[in-house]
Design an enzyme around this catalytic site. Structure first.
Site, PDB file in Angstrom:
ATOM      1  N   SER A 187      16.800 -78.182  74.571  1.00 56.75           N
ATOM      2  CA  SER A 187      17.618 -78.402  73.307  1.00 56.75           C
ATOM      3  C   SER A 187      17.851 -77.179  72.397  1.00 56.75           C
ATOM      4  CB  SER A 187      16.813 -78.758  72.139  1.00 56.75           C
ATOM      5  OG  SER A 187      16.625 -79.288  71.063  1.00 56.75           O
ATOM      6  N   THR A 188      17.566 -76.140  71.560  1.00 57.23           N
ATOM      7  CA  THR A 188      18.428 -75.105  70.350  1.00 57.23           C
ATOM      8  C   THR A 188      18.383 -73.788  71.459  1.00 57.23           C
ATOM      9  OG1 THR A 188      17.143 -75.830  68.369  1.00 57.23           O
ATOM     10  CG2 THR A 188      17.810 -73.571  68.448  1.00 57.23           C
ATOM     11  N   HIS A 213      20.236 -81.882  73.819  1.00 55.38           N
ATOM     12  CA  HIS A 213      20.077 -82.144  72.450  1.00 55.38           C
ATOM     13  C   HIS A 213      21.961 -81.663  71.881  1.00 55.38           C
ATOM     14  CE1 HIS A 213      15.948 -82.464  72.149  1.00 55.38           C
ATOM     15  NE2 HIS A 213      16.508 -83.531  72.758  1.00 55.38           N
ATOM     16  N   MET A 306      13.620 -76.667  69.785  1.00 54.07           N
ATOM     17  CA  MET A 306      12.922 -76.937  68.589  1.00 54.07           C
ATOM     18  C   MET A 306      12.211 -78.371  68.398  1.00 54.07           C
ATOM     19  SD  MET A 306      11.953 -76.011  66.070  1.00 54.07           S
ATOM     20  CE  MET A 306      10.591 -76.049  64.128  1.00 54.07           C
ATOM     21  N   ASP A 309      10.396 -83.329  72.215  1.00 50.52           N
ATOM     22  CA  ASP A 309      10.868 -83.980  73.132  1.00 50.52           C
ATOM     23  C   ASP A 309      10.420 -83.002  74.293  1.00 50.52           C
ATOM     24  OD1 ASP A 309      11.764 -86.427  74.022  1.00 50.52           O
ATOM     25  OD2 ASP A 309      14.145 -85.332  74.030  1.00 50.52           O
TER      26      ASP A 309
END
Length: 365
Positions: A187-188, A213, A306, A309
């Site tokens: 993600s991030t 994401h 972050m 998930d």
């Protein structure tokens, strides 16, 4: 409590107003300035430097990409891009992520106010995640090769006996194929992490399925960019695509992706459905499907991001006898997702980013 200081930059007065109101409703966030373009923002920032910058990319006087590169060169600061859903904006935004931006918030051309009001939680979550990012782990110059930043050793974690030794998972795939598959979730900070890993892999690598994401439209641009850089074929997944050696399939934004097996062959199911862990695509959805379809023939990797998930999904993969890896904290932009997976007992190895490709190649042997 120290509040997160934010500057909002957008040539739209509506966007500036709504984003400011959304952020200022949070007790832990303070908007210190709103600006119509980057040049005005530079003047404000000389007076008080923000913790996070929320900026459009397509703006007058100085485009957001040039602004971002200047910021990263002079004083690296977490940046959240607020971008429209056009193809041109998506392509530029993917360049911005490669240059150091951390997250994307989308906005349509029409009914902007209502859309931003409805998606206000996403903006708040992105700002909070950006504020926690370790900018020392972000590559600020996309043309500069990344240098190893973490320890060269691999941490191995013994499997808990109650997870693996005595319990047989009910959804392990039948051992009718030796075809291997690799599943990656991030993600991030993940777009740069993916670039670091995928560009180091040979074309002979086993098939890879990825959840990053990102909103719809942006995943296709990310896949296009990575395809230009990698020896492997990289593309946005389509329903029914085969998972083949030398191919990387990235889950499309706004859709879930699951691995399926038909005899000795793997393919992907791309489908709609509610968000899982606030995300669509969700890493947990992918990892759980890999546990069912591939079992011990899979390698699961969870990288910077972050939240949590993927933590439950990678645990299911480990319980199904898959090998599992988490990115080491020392190289993560945000250690949230790997830490959650480690804490839940789903990780067999902890590996710095610059050595994950080596682990993948060794797994393929």
């Amino acid at each position: 409590m120290q509040r997160i200081k934010v500057i909002v930059i957008d040539d739209s007065a509506v966007v500036r107003q709504v984003n400011r109101e959304t952020l200022e409703r949070q007790a832990d966030i303070e908007v210190i300035a709103v600006c119509p373009d980057p040049l005005v923002a530079f003047e404000k920032m000389q007076q008080q430097w923000p913790d996070v910058i929320v900026t459009d990319i397509e703006m007058p006087r100085m485009d957001g990409l040039a602004f971002l590169r200047r910021i990263m060169a002079e004083r690296p600061t977490p940046v959240v891009v607020c971008s429209s859903l056009t193809d041109s904006a998506a392509a530029t935004t993917v360049q911005a992520l490669a240059a150091g931006a951390l997250a994307i918030i989308t906005k349509p051309k029409l009914r902007v106010r209502q859309f931003l009001l409805d998606s206000g939680n996403d903006l708040v979550a992105a700002v909070r995640a950006a504020a926690r990012a370790d900018m020392a782990r972000v590559r600020h110059d996309a043309s500069r090769p990344r240098q190893p930043a973490g320890p060269r050793h691999v941490e191995r974690i013994a499997a808990p006996a109650h997870d693996l030794g005595t319990r047989q998972p009910s959804a392990v795939a039948l051992p009718e194929t030796t075809e291997k598959v690799i599943a990656i979730g991030t993600s991030t900070g993940g777009t740069q992490a993916l670039e670091t890993v995928l560009t180091a892999l040979p074309r002979t690598t086993a098939g890879i399925v990825v959840v990053q994401h990102m909103p719809e439209t942006f995943t296709s641009m990310l896949a296009y960019r990575l395809n230009e850089l990698c020896a492997m074929e990289v593309r946005e997944a389509r329903d029914g695509d085969r998972v083949l050696p030398g191919r990387v399939l990235i889950a499309p934004g706004g859709r879930h992706m699951m691995l399926q097996r038909n005899g000795a062959q793997y393919g992907v199911l791309v489908t709609d459905g509610p968000p899982v862990n606030r995300h669509k695509p969700s890493v947990d959805v992918l990892f759980r499907s890999v546990a069912r379809a591939a079992g011990g023939n899979a390698l699961g990797i969870i990288m910077t991001g972050m939240g949590d998930d993927g933590a439950r999904g990678i645990r299911e993969m480990r319980e199904a006898r898959a090998q599992t890896i988490a990115e080491h904290e020392s190289t993560c932009v945000v250690f949230g997702m790997p830490k959650a997976a480690i804490d839940l007992g789903g990780v067999g190895k902890i590996v710095p980013l610059d050595h994950i490709a080596q682990e993948i190649v060794a797994y393929g042997r």
